[in-house]
Design a protein around this motif. Structure first.
Motif, PDB file in Angstrom:
ATOM      1  N   GLY A   1     -38.297   1.684   5.611  1.00 35.77           N
ATOM      2  CA  GLY A   1     -37.624   0.914   4.572  1.00 35.77           C
ATOM      3  C   GLY A   1     -36.200   0.632   4.984  1.00 35.77           C
ATOM      4  O   GLY A   1     -35.570   1.436   5.686  1.00 35.77           O
ATOM      5  N   ALA A   2     -35.673  -0.508   4.588  1.00 31.43           N
ATOM      6  CA  ALA A   2     -34.295  -0.876   4.908  1.00 31.43           C
ATOM      7  C   ALA A   2     -33.813  -1.861   3.857  1.00 31.43           C
ATOM      8  O   ALA A   2     -34.622  -2.542   3.211  1.00 31.43           O
ATOM      9  CB  ALA A   2     -34.190  -1.494   6.304  1.00 31.43           C
TER      10      ALA A   2
ATOM     11  N   GLU B   1     -34.862  -4.691  10.336  1.00 29.23           N
ATOM     12  CA  GLU B   1     -35.086  -5.185  11.698  1.00 29.23           C
ATOM     13  C   GLU B   1     -36.155  -6.266  11.704  1.00 29.23           C
ATOM     14  O   GLU B   1     -37.250  -6.075  11.173  1.00 29.23           O
ATOM     15  CB  GLU B   1     -35.517  -4.018  12.588  1.00 29.23           C
ATOM     16  CG  GLU B   1     -35.727  -4.391  14.037  1.00 29.23           C
ATOM     17  CD  GLU B   1     -36.189  -3.210  14.875  1.00 29.23           C
ATOM     18  OE1 GLU B   1     -36.679  -3.442  15.996  1.00 29.23           O
ATOM     19  OE2 GLU B   1     -36.069  -2.065  14.389  1.00 29.23           O
ATOM     20  N   ALA B   2     -35.828  -7.400  12.296  1.00 34.39           N
ATOM     21  CA  ALA B   2     -36.770  -8.512  12.386  1.00 34.39           C
ATOM     22  C   ALA B   2     -37.580  -8.399  13.670  1.00 34.39           C
ATOM     23  O   ALA B   2     -37.028  -8.257  14.756  1.00 34.39           O
ATOM     24  CB  ALA B   2     -36.035  -9.843  12.341  1.00 34.39           C
TER      25      ALA B   2
ATOM     26  N   PRO C   1     -41.342  -3.099  11.866  1.00 37.09           N
ATOM     27  CA  PRO C   1     -40.978  -2.810  13.248  1.00 37.09           C
ATOM     28  C   PRO C   1     -41.533  -1.477  13.744  1.00 37.09           C
ATOM     29  O   PRO C   1     -41.529  -1.213  14.945  1.00 37.09           O
ATOM     30  CB  PRO C   1     -39.444  -2.782  13.205  1.00 37.09           C
ATOM     31  CG  PRO C   1     -39.112  -2.425  11.806  1.00 37.09           C
ATOM     32  CD  PRO C   1     -40.177  -3.063  10.955  1.00 37.09           C
ATOM     33  N   LYS C   2     -42.010  -0.652  12.829  1.00 36.18           N
ATOM     34  CA  LYS C   2     -42.536   0.661  13.219  1.00 36.18           C
ATOM     35  C   LYS C   2     -44.047   0.653  13.443  1.00 36.18           C
ATOM     36  O   LYS C   2     -44.539   1.239  14.405  1.00 36.18           O
ATOM     37  CB  LYS C   2     -42.187   1.709  12.153  1.00 36.18           C
ATOM     38  CG  LYS C   2     -40.700   1.820  11.852  1.00 36.18           C
ATOM     39  CD  LYS C   2     -39.897   2.220  13.075  1.00 36.18           C
ATOM     40  CE  LYS C   2     -38.414   2.384  12.712  1.00 36.18           C
ATOM     41  NZ  LYS C   2     -37.582   2.650  13.894  1.00 36.18           N
ATOM     42  N   CYS C   3     -44.781  -0.011  12.536  1.00 36.95           N
ATOM     43  CA  CYS C   3     -46.243   0.071  12.641  1.00 36.95           C
ATOM     44  C   CYS C   3     -46.924  -1.286  12.678  1.00 36.95           C
ATOM     45  O   CYS C   3     -48.138  -1.350  12.871  1.00 36.95           O
ATOM     46  CB  CYS C   3     -46.802   0.902  11.483  1.00 36.95           C
ATOM     47  SG  CYS C   3     -46.750   0.072   9.880  1.00 36.95           S
ATOM     48  N   GLY C   4     -46.181  -2.365  12.482  1.00 35.93           N
ATOM     49  CA  GLY C   4     -46.766  -3.694  12.590  1.00 35.93           C
ATOM     50  C   GLY C   4     -47.487  -4.193  11.358  1.00 35.93           C
ATOM     51  O   GLY C   4     -48.034  -5.296  11.364  1.00 35.93           O
TER      52      GLY C   4
END
Length: 576
Positions: free
Chosen positions: A230-231, A237-238, A393-396
């Motif tokens: 989460g952000a 992050e893109a 960005p972590k798991c797609g």
């Protein structure tokens, strides 16, 4: 406590100047009153709610090993000049001159003060780690204070500061505070999420915001649908998921685009999709003109760009600057032959070629542009704002967008303040090193407002039990009946003896007024003592959250109430 002698001036109508739900309800329920723009007086009910939040915060800070202090609200300007923030923080820093012509400010935060305190006391690694916190009034001179306690100029805040000898210790302190914050907001009955965040004017290497989830929140949260990523929108992050193209790109050529300025207009005029166009935005960063390139259907994330540049101040270039740099009006800037200090491109742009860009000439664009071949770009990096359809960005997996209200923020500061202000210690080898710092804030008064944005209905506030000014509203519907008055007093004293915070509505008012005020004030439990119920030997109950009603026998009231109370608490714990 008796409502007849309690100061809780409720209002029947929403105040005209209140925009959001929490502001309306805090005013209507007699919890706050406005003194001036962004500055409020806390009335007894409001202060009890704030103190309940502060008590939970204090308990968890102490549990995590932090030590409570209280630092001055007035701070000498010399400390801020020493840290380098006097001219950086902006107009939100309320500056003034004292009678001795010394520059001072009202503290919006206390990094400088606590660093000054510690640098005179900490000498050795043996005195570390150290974590100091306070709960205190802050002042930030917001240009447009609004939404009541959500964005005030004066507010109550918990701020903590950790000091460690190395990065490993600093990380331990950071995540101890992170875990403490999770416990705090869980205990307060709030639905929240911790997200990666930009450090802003506080500085530091990384940070997390704690967001209360609410549809009325000002902040956009980007969260993964599958994992814990989460952000906030500034930090998210893109991920580049545009298919790469290896087709031949013809030589660039000029195409006339008379009077066509925007991406939408260019796309329509040339009969192409917006994602075939590069948008070139010019900024002035610390006096230098820089260019940021993103795909035509994307938006530049200005926080990311500012961080890449390491800029103190950054703003979009004025039309005059654009014309001076490009030789054309706004709408025709492009990266080919662009004479600026630096050009940054979003990494997504290098997955393909054959772009359309501005020609740096009035009424003209270039097509068949290959960035690697035709332009000079400093580097490619993540410059864009994430959008619908983007992947985690972590798991797609797909990202979800929701709204939130920031109530807490934790920062790993590193040596930003200790280096500039000379807060040093001697390590195990006798070498002098700067202290590694962390900073951790919770908007105590803001938590109350955020809670109300999340917990309300058409009748008023629905307080989670840990935050409620009173757990129980005891309504005596027959205030002139001596038997009812005696029984109400007996129940009030019995509940108080059980450690329950109870407010007895003993006013000489109609039952409808009492019901409406009890719902408006939002206490978790209502006990209603009426003539008919008294005759049957029962007291009526209402769970404020669910609206569910019931009865308790007066003969075995203490045991029956304990079960009712536990049911209400369990309902909050297990709510969806």
């Amino acid at each position: 406590m008796r409502l007849s002698t309690f100061y809780a001036p409720t209002l029947k109508e929403d105040p005209a100047d209140a925009e959001v739900v929490s502001h309306k309800l805090l005013l209507r329920a007699g919890m706050i009153r406005k003194l001036t723009a962004g500055v409020y007086t806390y009335l007894p009910l409001g202060l009890r709610a704030v103190n309940n939040v502060a008590n939970v915060v204090r308990q968890e800070m102490n549990r995590a090993g932090a030590l409570e202090v209280l630092m001055p609200a007035v701070q000498p300007g010399d400390l801020w000049k020493e840290s380098g923030r006097w001219n950086v923080y902006g107009k939100e820093l309320l500056r003034f001159i004292d009678r001795h012509d010394r520059e001072c400010c009202l503290g919006p935060t206390h990094e400088e003060v606590v660093t000054d305190l510690v640098r005179h006391e900490i000498r050795s690694y043996r005195q570390l780690p150290l974590n100091l916190y306070q709960i205190q009034t802050k002042f930030r001179d917001e240009i447009r204070p609004r939404f009541g306690l959500m964005r005030g100029r004066e507010f109550i805040m918990k701020d903590a500061y950790s000091f460690d000898k190395d990065d490993a210790g600093a990380d331990t302190s950071y995540f101890a505070m992170y875990d403490a914050y999770a416990r705090i907001f869980s205990r307060l009955g709030l639905r929240f999420r911790a997200v990666e965040a930009d450090s802003g004017p506080i500085g530091g290497s990384f940070s997390h915001e704690f967001m209360v989830l609410a549809a009325t929140g000002e902040d956009t949260i980007v969260a993964c649908s599958a994992c814990e990523y989460g952000a906030n929108l500034e930090k998210a992050e893109a991920v580049c998921h545009m298919a790469e193209e290896s087709t031949f790109c013809p030589p660039a050529e000029v195409v006339a685009t008379p009077g066509v300025h925007t991406v939408e207009e260019v796309a329509a005029f040339l009969g192409v999709a917006a994602d075939r166009i590069i948008k070139t935005l010019l900024y002035v960063a610390d006096g230098k003109v820089v260019a940021a390139l993103v795909r035509g259907d994307r938006e530049v994330n200005e926080i990311k760009l500012k961080n890449v540049l390491g800029a103190t101040e950054m703003e979009l270039a004025s039309p005059e600057v654009v014309t001076k740099v490009t030789g054309a009006p706004v709408g025709f800037a492009g990266p080919v032959g662009l004479a600026v200090d630096v050009v940054y491109a979003d990494k997504e742009l290098f997955g393909r070629s054959d772009w359309i860009v501005g020609a740096n000439a009035a009424d003209a664009h270039l097509r068949h542009v290959d960035l690697a071949r035709d332009a000079t770009v400093e580097c490619s990096l993540d410059l864009r704002q994430v959008a619908a359809g983007d992947m985690c960005p972590k798991c797609g997996k797909p990202l979800l967008f929701t709204k939130g209200i920031e109530v807490g923020h934790v920062f790993k500061l590193g040596t930003k303040y200790s280096t500039t202000m000379g807060a040093m210690f001697l390590d195990e080898e006798g070498k002098e090193r700067p202290l590694i710092m962390g900073c951790y804030g919770i908007g105590v008064s803001r938590v109350v407002a955020a809670c109300l944005e999340q917990n309300n209905d058409e009748h008023g506030i629905v307080f989670p039990p840990p935050m409620a000014p009173f757990e129980v509203a005891l309504l005596n519907l027959s205030p002139k009946d001596e038997t009812a008055v005696a029984k109400a007093t007996e129940l009030h004293d019995l509940l108080a003896g059980m450690g329950v915070e109870v407010l007895l509505d003993d006013r000489d008012e109609r039952p409808g007024v009492k019901f409406k005020d009890a719902d408006l004030m939002g206490f978790p439990m209502q006990l209603v003592l009426g003539g008919k119920g008294l005759g049957r030997g029962v007291v009526e109950t209402k769970d404020r959250r669910t609206g569910e009603k019931g009865e308790l026998p007066l003969e075995s009231f203490a045991e029956a109430f304990a079960a009712f109370r536990q049911g209400v608490l369990d309902g909050w714990e297990n709510r969806g």
